[in-house]
Design a protein around this motif. Structure first.
Motif, PDB file in Angstrom:
ATOM      1  N   THR A   2     -27.483  53.416   0.685  1.00  0.00           N
ATOM      2  CA  THR A   2     -26.675  51.917   0.346  1.00  0.00           C
ATOM      3  C   THR A   2     -25.461  52.164  -0.181  1.00  0.00           C
ATOM      4  OG1 THR A   2     -28.965  51.077  -0.205  1.00  0.00           O
ATOM      5  CG2 THR A   2     -27.362  49.891  -1.162  1.00  0.00           C
ATOM      6  N   GLY A   3     -25.213  53.182  -1.046  1.00  0.00           N
ATOM      7  CA  GLY A   3     -23.582  53.549  -1.467  1.00  0.00           C
ATOM      8  C   GLY A   3     -22.916  53.876  -0.375  1.00  0.00           C
ATOM      9  N   ALA A   4     -23.338  54.482   0.627  1.00  0.00           N
ATOM     10  CA  ALA A   4     -22.587  55.446   1.481  1.00  0.00           C
ATOM     11  C   ALA A   4     -22.247  54.538   2.843  1.00  0.00           C
ATOM     12  CB  ALA A   4     -23.305  56.627   1.978  1.00  0.00           C
ATOM     13  N   ARG A  32     -21.628  50.809   4.987  1.00  0.00           N
ATOM     14  CA  ARG A  32     -20.977  49.743   4.612  1.00  0.00           C
ATOM     15  C   ARG A  32     -21.880  48.478   4.284  1.00  0.00           C
ATOM     16  NH1 ARG A  32     -18.213  51.152   9.645  1.00  0.00           N
ATOM     17  NH2 ARG A  32     -19.671  49.628  10.762  1.00  0.00           N
ATOM     18  N   GLU A  33     -21.272  47.346   3.513  1.00  0.00           N
ATOM     19  CA  GLU A  33     -22.053  46.510   2.822  1.00  0.00           C
ATOM     20  C   GLU A  33     -22.934  45.779   3.866  1.00  0.00           C
ATOM     21  OE1 GLU A  33     -21.862  42.819  -0.389  1.00  0.00           O
ATOM     22  OE2 GLU A  33     -20.046  44.051   0.209  1.00  0.00           O
ATOM     23  N   GLU A  34     -22.653  45.717   5.144  1.00  0.00           N
ATOM     24  CA  GLU A  34     -23.325  44.728   6.117  1.00  0.00           C
ATOM     25  C   GLU A  34     -24.682  45.429   6.357  1.00  0.00           C
ATOM     26  OE1 GLU A  34     -21.414  46.330  10.253  1.00  0.00           O
ATOM     27  OE2 GLU A  34     -19.933  45.947   8.736  1.00  0.00           O
ATOM     28  N   HIS A  35     -24.743  46.866   5.975  1.00  0.00           N
ATOM     29  CA  HIS A  35     -26.068  47.444   6.235  1.00  0.00           C
ATOM     30  C   HIS A  35     -27.206  47.204   5.460  1.00  0.00           C
ATOM     31  CE1 HIS A  35     -24.223  49.426   9.950  1.00  0.00           C
ATOM     32  NE2 HIS A  35     -23.324  49.829   9.377  1.00  0.00           N
ATOM     33  N   ARG A  36     -26.667  46.829   4.186  1.00  0.00           N
ATOM     34  CA  ARG A  36     -27.698  46.617   2.936  1.00  0.00           C
ATOM     35  C   ARG A  36     -29.068  46.116   3.358  1.00  0.00           C
ATOM     36  NH1 ARG A  36     -23.641  46.439  -2.169  1.00  0.00           N
ATOM     37  NH2 ARG A  36     -22.795  48.542  -1.580  1.00  0.00           N
ATOM     38  N   ARG A  81     -12.909  59.114   1.193  1.00  0.00           N
ATOM     39  CA  ARG A  81     -12.275  57.874   1.009  1.00  0.00           C
ATOM     40  C   ARG A  81     -12.138  57.659  -0.396  1.00  0.00           C
ATOM     41  NH1 ARG A  81     -15.681  56.196   5.233  1.00  0.00           N
ATOM     42  NH2 ARG A  81     -16.738  54.736   4.266  1.00  0.00           N
ATOM     43  N   GLY A  82     -12.553  58.525  -1.314  1.00  0.00           N
ATOM     44  CA  GLY A  82     -12.415  58.329  -2.687  1.00  0.00           C
ATOM     45  C   GLY A  82     -13.396  57.189  -3.152  1.00  0.00           C
ATOM     46  N   ASP A  83     -14.566  56.807  -2.610  1.00  0.00           N
ATOM     47  CA  ASP A  83     -15.228  55.781  -2.938  1.00  0.00           C
ATOM     48  C   ASP A  83     -16.700  56.146  -3.628  1.00  0.00           C
ATOM     49  OD1 ASP A  83     -13.798  53.743  -1.558  1.00  0.00           O
ATOM     50  OD2 ASP A  83     -14.855  54.291   0.186  1.00  0.00           O
ATOM     51  N   GLN A  84     -17.149  57.551  -3.501  1.00  0.00           N
ATOM     52  CA  GLN A  84     -18.215  58.019  -4.225  1.00  0.00           C
ATOM     53  C   GLN A  84     -18.060  59.237  -4.839  1.00  0.00           C
ATOM     54  OE1 GLN A  84     -21.330  56.201  -4.434  1.00  0.00           O
ATOM     55  NE2 GLN A  84     -20.390  54.687  -3.315  1.00  0.00           N
ATOM     56  N   PRO A  85     -18.928  59.608  -5.774  1.00  0.00           N
ATOM     57  CA  PRO A  85     -18.905  61.040  -6.277  1.00  0.00           C
ATOM     58  C   PRO A  85     -19.375  61.915  -5.662  1.00  0.00           C
ATOM     59  CG  PRO A  85     -20.711  59.782  -7.243  1.00  0.00           C
ATOM     60  CD  PRO A  85     -19.915  58.809  -6.542  1.00  0.00           C
ATOM     61  N   GLY A  86     -18.883  63.340  -5.465  1.00  0.00           N
ATOM     62  CA  GLY A  86     -19.121  64.235  -4.448  1.00  0.00           C
ATOM     63  C   GLY A  86     -20.511  65.006  -4.602  1.00  0.00           C
ATOM     64  N   PRO A 140     -26.448  66.083 -12.175  1.00  0.00           N
ATOM     65  CA  PRO A 140     -25.902  65.248 -12.712  1.00  0.00           C
ATOM     66  C   PRO A 140     -26.128  63.518 -12.233  1.00  0.00           C
ATOM     67  CG  PRO A 140     -24.042  66.077 -11.216  1.00  0.00           C
ATOM     68  CD  PRO A 140     -25.465  66.969 -11.391  1.00  0.00           C
ATOM     69  N   GLY A 141     -25.974  62.617 -13.014  1.00  0.00           N
ATOM     70  CA  GLY A 141     -26.392  61.269 -12.913  1.00  0.00           C
ATOM     71  C   GLY A 141     -26.380  60.676 -11.748  1.00  0.00           C
ATOM     72  N   ARG A 142     -25.289  59.991 -11.298  1.00  0.00           N
ATOM     73  CA  ARG A 142     -25.335  58.814 -10.254  1.00  0.00           C
ATOM     74  C   ARG A 142     -24.804  59.284  -8.793  1.00  0.00           C
ATOM     75  NH1 ARG A 142     -23.640  53.599 -12.733  1.00  0.00           N
ATOM     76  NH2 ARG A 142     -23.563  53.283 -10.372  1.00  0.00           N
ATOM     77  N   ALA A 143     -24.958  58.570  -7.868  1.00  0.00           N
ATOM     78  CA  ALA A 143     -24.250  58.909  -6.634  1.00  0.00           C
ATOM     79  C   ALA A 143     -24.625  57.842  -5.428  1.00  0.00           C
ATOM     80  CB  ALA A 143     -24.866  60.198  -6.185  1.00  0.00           C
ATOM     81  N   GLY A 144     -24.421  58.495  -4.149  1.00  0.00           N
ATOM     82  CA  GLY A 144     -24.352  57.664  -3.020  1.00  0.00           C
ATOM     83  C   GLY A 144     -23.905  58.556  -1.769  1.00  0.00           C
ATOM     84  N   ASP A 145     -24.610  59.306  -0.880  1.00  0.00           N
ATOM     85  CA  ASP A 145     -23.979  60.482   0.029  1.00  0.00           C
ATOM     86  C   ASP A 145     -24.804  60.645   1.254  1.00  0.00           C
ATOM     87  OD1 ASP A 145     -22.290  62.942  -0.544  1.00  0.00           O
ATOM     88  OD2 ASP A 145     -23.503  63.339  -1.945  1.00  0.00           O
TER      89      ASP A 145
END
Length: 280
Positions: A87-89, A91-95, A227-232, A272-277
């Motif tokens: 959901t984080g990785a 595009r929003e249209e796929h949610r 693209r700098g949108d998510q933690p690695g 560590p805490g959060r993510a999306g990958d």
């Protein structure tokens, strides 16, 4: 063979991505084929300083009883970890499609499995989005640009014109290849996954190359990170840790009762805490 020796055999096989675990890797029955396939994919994508620690935790779970027999752990993993990360990785249209597929996985984990057609319909848009996101656009673009530019230079174009030609070709071919890649993978994997989920068959699930699907998830997350949108690294660790959590939540043999197998603890620095990958 002592537990420590089992564990060392298990780790050695994971480190070389063995096609299957040696018979002495785990006390008792070997892990199911799908789980070994996924474990090797995750282990090779985890940071070097945490991969073996994660594998030791997995080995500890595999030595616990009872073992899973169906795909309940798979459904829990996808509902609670894989799809939230995607959901984080994606595009929003796929949610909406991700949410609908998550509902099916949660229902299946509770014993309310859907039919083949329902699974296929829900899986298709998610698989298309996943493989679109997992496609290595930078490498494909660079390769297409170089080939087209060199072709133009060899046919008398001036350097600047050849470079422009290379970029034009790369833009056109890259997006066409992305769509073809996504369509082909969704078609190849979707029906097999729908069949496996509808029949609750670990063997059928293993035939869908779940390790490759996990690599696609890792790759989609890494592409988003580029693209700098998510933690690695945290996202891949969440993916691996979520699998252990799903495996540690096993139903007991008594109807209506559930037992929780303890998941060996990890240091906070490992997960560590959060993510999306995403992996390939």
């Amino acid at each position: 063979m002592p537990t420590t020796a089992h564990r060392e055999v298990f780790l050695a096989a994971l480190r070389v991505s063995a096609a299957e675990p040696p018979s002495t890797a785990v006390a008792g029955a070997p892990p199911p084929d799908w789980l070994w396939d996924v474990a090797t994919a995750l282990h090779e994508n985890l940071p070097a300083d945490t991969a073996d620690a994660w594998a030791v935790r997995l080995h500890g779970l595999l030595g616990a009883e009872p073992r899973t027999t169906g795909l309940r752990a798979v459904h829990l993993w996808h509902a609670d970890t894989v799809l939230p990360l995607l959901t984080g990785a994606l595009r929003e249209e796929h949610r909406p499609a991700l949410a609908a597929l998550g509902d099916l996985h949660r229902a299946a984990a509770q014993g309310r499995a859907a039919g083949h057609g329902t699974w296929a319909t829900a899986l298709t848009p998610v698989l298309l989005g996943l493989h679109d996101a997992a496609y290595d656009r930078p490498s494909a673009y660079a390769e297409a640009h170089t080939g087209a530019r060199d072709y133009a230079l060899a046919n008398g174009f001036a350097p600047a014109e050849a470079d422009d030609y290379g970029h034009d070709y790369a833009r056109l071919s890259c997006e066409a290849n992305v769509r073809t890649f996504a369509d082909a993978h969704a078609e190849a994997v979707g029906s097999g996954l729908a069949r496996a989920y509808a029949t609750d068959s670990p063997a059928a699930y293993a035939d869908t190359c779940p390790g490759a699907q996990s690599r696609a998830v890792v790759r989609a997350m890494a592409t988003r990170d580029d693209r700098g949108d998510q933690p690695g690294p945290g996202a891949c660790l969440r993916l691996a840790d979520g699998l252990l959590t799903a495996l540690g939540s096993l139903p007991s043999e008594q109807a209506g009762d559930r037992t929780r197998v303890s998941v060996p603890s990890a240091s906070s620095s490992c997960f560590p805490g959060r993510a999306g990958d995403a992996c390939s």
